[in-house]
Design an enzyme around this catalytic site. Structure first.
Site, mmCIF file in Angstrom:
data_model
loop_
_atom_site.group_PDB
_atom_site.id
_atom_site.type_symbol
_atom_site.label_atom_id
_atom_site.label_comp_id
_atom_site.label_asym_id
_atom_site.label_seq_id
_atom_site.Cartn_x
_atom_site.Cartn_y
_atom_site.Cartn_z
ATOM 1 N N CYS A 79 0.860 -1.176 0.000
ATOM 2 C CA CYS A 79 0.000 0.000 0.000
ATOM 3 C C CYS A 79 0.898 1.227 0.000
ATOM 4 C CB CYS A 79 -0.887 -0.028 1.235
ATOM 5 S SG CYS A 79 -1.760 1.479 1.667
ATOM 6 N N GLU A 108 -5.000 2.839 -5.066
ATOM 7 C CA GLU A 108 -4.212 2.000 -5.962
ATOM 8 C C GLU A 108 -4.329 2.571 -7.375
ATOM 9 O OE1 GLU A 108 -2.156 -0.078 -5.181
ATOM 10 O OE2 GLU A 108 -2.725 -1.004 -3.287
#
Length: 226
Positions: free
Chosen positions: A2, A104
């Site tokens: 992440c 993302e």
């Protein structure tokens, strides 16, 4: 994953989701207001020490003295408990990042399109994390990393990795020093939210720059590039 996430609600929102009582930790109704949290910054990290819960600002990244590359920001859940780099942290530095979602980037040959991923019921998220304890001390670049898991089903269309998001009921046991490393592995496998718990939508590419920090970064756009 992440590499960016959002931590914008108030502490009260996160603590209420965990059913933390008023006398267990300091509540604060003011929004944290971080819509574009980047590595290399200090992040509020929930941890337990001296039999009390604490929310400390901790450097996002982990690079011990012998590590001569950029600090790592993630650790794979499949290997974090046993690898040389992260095994000591798994044993003695488990923590949780309260969050509201993460970003993302979906790619094709010529474009990158950011997406914001969040709980489909807009509930707070709790990322499993490990780092250099105690968290009330400044350890330089020995901060923390977010544990990741493999993405499955629809989410893999966005990215093949995702944060390991713990259910609210599992957070206290994950944080407890009395929880064995082996039990923590079971929690990571059994108490992580499944892909079907999340929703996502495309957002403006401005999130790619840490100069941009406003609430508009998590809003849906109508015409994604990818």
């Amino acid at each position: 994953m992440c590499g960016r996430f959002a931590q914008y609600n108030s502490r009260n929102e996160y603590f209420d989701a965990l059913k933390i009582k008023d006398d267990e930790i300091i509540y604060d109704p003011q929004p944290i207001g971080r819509f574009n949290v980047a590595p290399g910054t200090k992040v509020l990290l929930l941890n337990e020490r001296d039999e009390h819960l604490h929310l400390d600002p901790v450097y996002w990244g982990y690079g011990p003295d012998w590590w001569h590359k950029q600090p790592l920001i993630n650790a794979r859940g499949e290997t974090a408990a046993s690898g040389r780099m992260f095994k000591p942290l798994w044993h003695h530095g488990r923590a949780v990042v309260p969050a509201d979602g993460w970003f993302e980037w979906k790619r094709d040959a010529s474009h990158k399109q950011p997406y914001f991923i969040y709980h489909q019921n807009k509930q707070p998220l709790f990322f499993a994390a490990i780092g250099k304890a105690p968290y009330d001390k400044d350890h330089g670049h020995e901060g923390f990393v977010i544990i990741t898991a493999a993405s499955n089903k629809g989410m893999v269309d966005i990215h093949d990795r995702r944060p390991l998001v713990l259910s609210s009921d599992a957070v206290a046991e994950w944080l407890s020093p009395e929880t064995t490393p082996e039990r923590a592995e079971e929690i990571a496998q059994d108490a992580a939210l499944p892909e079907k718990a999340f929703a996502w939508h495309p957002v403006d590419k401005a999130v790619g720059s840490i100069k941009h920090q406003g609430a508009e970064l998590v809003e849906r756009i109508d015409h994604p590039l990818v």
